[in-house]
Design a protein around this motif. Sequence first.
Motif: not given
Length: 375
Positions: A220-225, A258-260, A272-273
């Motif tokens: 995914c280009k917008y999320r990190v873990l 968003n953060i989860e 991230f936006a």
Amino acid sequence: MEFSEKAWEGLLANPQNQAVNGASQLKILQQEIEKCKGYYNSMSKDKEDLLRAKLEVEDLTAKYNAQIQAYQQNSEANKFGTTIQDLNIQEKLKEAEKKIGNVIKEQNTVKEKLTDLNEQKAMLERQSKVSSCMPEKKWVFAGQETEKNKQEVKFDVKPKIQYPIKGGCALITFDDVKVASRILEMGCHKIELGECSITIEAHPVKLPTVEEIEIQTKVCKYRVLISEVPKFLATDQMLDKLELHFGKQKNNGGEVDNIEFLEDSGNVVITFADCGVAENLTNTEFHRVTFRGCDKTAILKVSPFINGEIVHIKVNEVISKKSVLLTGIPDILDEEHLKDFLEIHFQKPRNEGGEVDAITYVPRGKSALAWFETE
């Protein structure tokens, strides 16, 4: 030799002198005649030499003409041979050009394949850096390794299967497979409930199982873990601190959309936006984060987030060997009493029963889910 006109006139004008000078004149004439003969012979010899030279020249001319003709013939033959040789060279050039064209095509094909392989390599390198990010579980390899030339390995996973139970049904599991088989063979069963009785039916439990599954993954280009998250703060406070830290550009972050918090693994997913922020963060695997307010620092692992999509799945049905589904149960007693009557009935050997491992009864108007695990 010729005499001049004056000499002849002198001789004719003086006859007396004719006799006196006759002898001398004759002698002179003879001398002149000898000289003329010498000239004649010389001229004759020159003529013969000229004729001989002419013949030699003619012979040479004939030879030269023959040689010229031979040269011309050889030249024409050579020219013809050269033409044939040129044609052969042209054909070879055409074949060479054709081969070069084929080589260029193959080279372009190889370049395209190389480009695709480089892209796949880059994608695999990105994915190789990805943490599995799953709760820690003990996985057991229960498959069989295939031959080396098949390049295939199969794994058997012990799944948990959800089985829905409708109202007016019961699910019973026996310790012995033979008992469950006898109950299914009988089909209908009469259950004594004190002063009354009910008749119910026994059915096999058919469980859906996944035989084959193929999942396609993509970064995914917008999320990190975020993993290895410490637990010295409450979840809400921890999320606020992480959002504040990774929202700053000086930390290679960006605007957080968003953060989860993932409760099963204890990891955190940040969305991230803007595209590109996630990649910048994952270029560095470990990040030092200072939690202000509690004066503590932690080293967090930042990994790419993987999106998974099922592209192929094959589902089969298996029949539980120890479990039986009982249907057609009327709602005439409360749940616990009716469950006890069912368990007592199916434990008695005279009813073809045996030791009951588990039993669940669902009254009418309700529903439930039963979990099955493979042995």
